[in-house]
Design an enzyme around this catalytic site. Sequence first.
Site, PDB file in Angstrom:
ATOM      1  N   ASN A   9       0.870  -1.178   0.000  1.00 22.34           N
ATOM      2  CA  ASN A   9       0.000   0.000   0.000  1.00 22.34           C
ATOM      3  C   ASN A   9       0.906   1.227   0.000  1.00 22.34           C
ATOM      4  O   ASN A   9       1.494   1.566   1.022  1.00 22.34           O
ATOM      5  CB  ASN A   9      -0.894  -0.025   1.242  1.00 22.34           C
ATOM      6  CG  ASN A   9      -1.708   1.248   1.394  1.00 22.34           C
ATOM      7  OD1 ASN A   9      -1.764   2.078   0.487  1.00 22.34           O
ATOM      8  ND2 ASN A   9      -2.350   1.404   2.546  1.00 22.34           N
ATOM      9  N   LYS A  11       0.123   4.256  -0.250  1.00 22.05           N
ATOM     10  CA  LYS A  11      -0.508   5.462   0.329  1.00 22.05           C
ATOM     11  C   LYS A  11      -0.263   6.654  -0.608  1.00 22.05           C
ATOM     12  O   LYS A  11      -0.183   6.457  -1.822  1.00 22.05           O
ATOM     13  CB  LYS A  11       0.012   5.687   1.761  1.00 22.05           C
ATOM     14  CG  LYS A  11      -0.138   4.413   2.599  1.00 22.05           C
ATOM     15  CD  LYS A  11       0.103   4.597   4.060  1.00 22.05           C
ATOM     16  CE  LYS A  11      -0.073   3.258   4.774  1.00 22.05           C
ATOM     17  NZ  LYS A  11       0.108   3.349   6.215  1.00 22.05           N
ATOM     18  N   HIS A  97      -9.315   1.181   5.314  1.00 24.46           N
ATOM     19  CA  HIS A  97      -8.017   1.393   5.959  1.00 24.46           C
ATOM     20  C   HIS A  97      -8.183   2.350   7.143  1.00 24.46           C
ATOM     21  O   HIS A  97      -9.001   3.274   7.089  1.00 24.46           O
ATOM     22  CB  HIS A  97      -7.017   1.969   4.952  1.00 24.46           C
ATOM     23  CG  HIS A  97      -5.614   1.944   5.463  1.00 24.46           C
ATOM     24  ND1 HIS A  97      -5.142   2.898   6.337  1.00 24.46           N
ATOM     25  CD2 HIS A  97      -4.607   1.062   5.281  1.00 24.46           C
ATOM     26  CE1 HIS A  97      -3.887   2.600   6.650  1.00 24.46           C
ATOM     27  NE2 HIS A  97      -3.541   1.494   6.020  1.00 24.46           N
ATOM     28  N   GLU A  99      -6.553   4.790   8.076  1.00 19.03           N
ATOM     29  CA  GLU A  99      -6.384   6.221   7.742  1.00 19.03           C
ATOM     30  C   GLU A  99      -7.669   6.777   7.128  1.00 19.03           C
ATOM     31  O   GLU A  99      -7.997   7.944   7.321  1.00 19.03           O
ATOM     32  CB  GLU A  99      -5.175   6.384   6.798  1.00 19.03           C
ATOM     33  CG  GLU A  99      -3.873   6.165   7.566  1.00 19.03           C
ATOM     34  CD  GLU A  99      -2.742   5.546   6.771  1.00 19.03           C
ATOM     35  OE1 GLU A  99      -2.782   5.563   5.530  1.00 19.03           O
ATOM     36  OE2 GLU A  99      -1.805   5.021   7.414  1.00 19.03           O
ATOM     37  N   GLU A 169      -4.798  -4.776  10.846  1.00 18.12           N
ATOM     38  CA  GLU A 169      -3.796  -3.726  10.980  1.00 18.12           C
ATOM     39  C   GLU A 169      -4.016  -2.988  12.298  1.00 18.12           C
ATOM     40  O   GLU A 169      -4.805  -2.034  12.347  1.00 18.12           O
ATOM     41  CB  GLU A 169      -3.904  -2.733   9.818  1.00 18.12           C
ATOM     42  CG  GLU A 169      -3.658  -3.354   8.455  1.00 18.12           C
ATOM     43  CD  GLU A 169      -3.122  -2.327   7.454  1.00 18.12           C
ATOM     44  OE1 GLU A 169      -2.092  -2.609   6.838  1.00 18.12           O
ATOM     45  OE2 GLU A 169      -3.712  -1.236   7.315  1.00 18.12           O
ATOM     46  N   GLY A 175       3.016   2.504  10.756  1.00 14.50           N
ATOM     47  CA  GLY A 175       3.969   3.606  10.579  1.00 14.50           C
ATOM     48  C   GLY A 175       4.725   3.982  11.842  1.00 14.50           C
ATOM     49  O   GLY A 175       5.383   5.018  11.885  1.00 14.50           O
ATOM     50  N   SER A 215       3.957  -1.847  10.351  1.00 12.65           N
ATOM     51  CA  SER A 215       5.413  -1.923  10.543  1.00 12.65           C
ATOM     52  C   SER A 215       5.972  -3.306  10.234  1.00 12.65           C
ATOM     53  O   SER A 215       6.913  -3.770  10.893  1.00 12.65           O
ATOM     54  CB  SER A 215       5.802  -1.463  11.948  1.00 12.65           C
ATOM     55  OG  SER A 215       5.440  -0.101  12.138  1.00 12.65           O
TER      56      SER A 215
HETATM   57  P1  13P Z   1       3.335   0.557   7.596  1.00 13.74           P
HETATM   58  O1  13P Z   1       3.855  -0.739   6.989  1.00 13.74           O
HETATM   59  O2  13P Z   1       4.043   1.770   7.043  1.00 13.74           O
HETATM   60  O3  13P Z   1       3.281   0.499   9.065  1.00 13.74           O
HETATM   61  O4  13P Z   1       1.813   0.715   7.091  1.00 13.74           O
HETATM   62  C1  13P Z   1       0.957  -0.362   7.173  1.00 13.74           C
HETATM   63  C2  13P Z   1      -0.279  -0.033   6.456  1.00 13.74           C
HETATM   64  O5  13P Z   1      -1.021   0.857   6.859  1.00 13.74           O
HETATM   65  C3  13P Z   1      -0.583  -0.785   5.232  1.00 13.74           C
HETATM   66  O6  13P Z   1      -1.873  -0.550   4.796  1.00 13.74           O
END
Ligand code: 13P
Length: 252
Positions: A9, A11, A97, A99, A169, A175, A215
């Site tokens: 992903n 983003k 997601h 976010e 997640e 992150g 992560s």
């Molecule tokens: P990170 O791998 O940067 O922690 O993000 C995970 C994520 O949100 C994948 O959708």
Amino acid sequence: MRKKIVAGNWKMNKTFSEAEDLVFGIADELASDRPEDVEVVICPPALYLEMTSDVATENNFSCGAQNISEHEAGAYTGEISAAMIASAGASYVIAGHSERRSFYGETDALIARKVKQALKHGLIPIYCCGEVLEQRERNLHFEVVGQQITEALSGLTAEEFSNVVIAYEPVWAIGTGQTASPQQAQEMHAYIREMAGKIFGKEAAAETTILYGGSCNASNARELFANPDVDGGLIGGASLKAGDFVKIINSF
Ligand code: 13P
């Protein structure tokens, strides 16, 4: 069917030329080193779906969008429909997601509509769920994730559900560099499978692909993927470098 999947992903990262470099870089690395039974999915910003899907077709991977409209078509400025995503060559779409939930107020009721819309157009939704830190600290994580699964997915038929991928997640791991331990991932994945079993039956649940995200990187992917209920990963930051992403794919 239960598959092993590693999905990236991206983003909101990369300009067009950077995105091309990354897609071709991943294709090159995959050509020399790749497990046969792992499906690779790249989820770039929607603008780059067509370019990504062209490279994906030539190199035996798939691509997906990061978001989808709950509507079919019409006056929804700025939105991208399931039909558009499918016609750009994508076969997956991320739905719900964290976010999207936290920055854009997406609820499970809305996400359920997005999942339906994806399925209607032959896209495989990657449904994301996971608790925030405070919920884990208060020991509410199973309850929270259970409720997310019930609210977003229980309106599906068993046949529809067979085309859904779930991504656990934990928000506190996204992150932050604070990955869930293999044990924390396994116990939640097993719980999600149990929940899915209660709604759709044990057999359907056994066939469901459940990914871990948060992560996950080239150093910890192997121990996460070694768990019986962890069928792969949804990778954020570490999917932005071809070498790291392909190392994760090769962690199976
Ligand atoms: P990170 O791998 O940067 O922690 O993000 C995970 C994520 O949100 C994948 O959708």
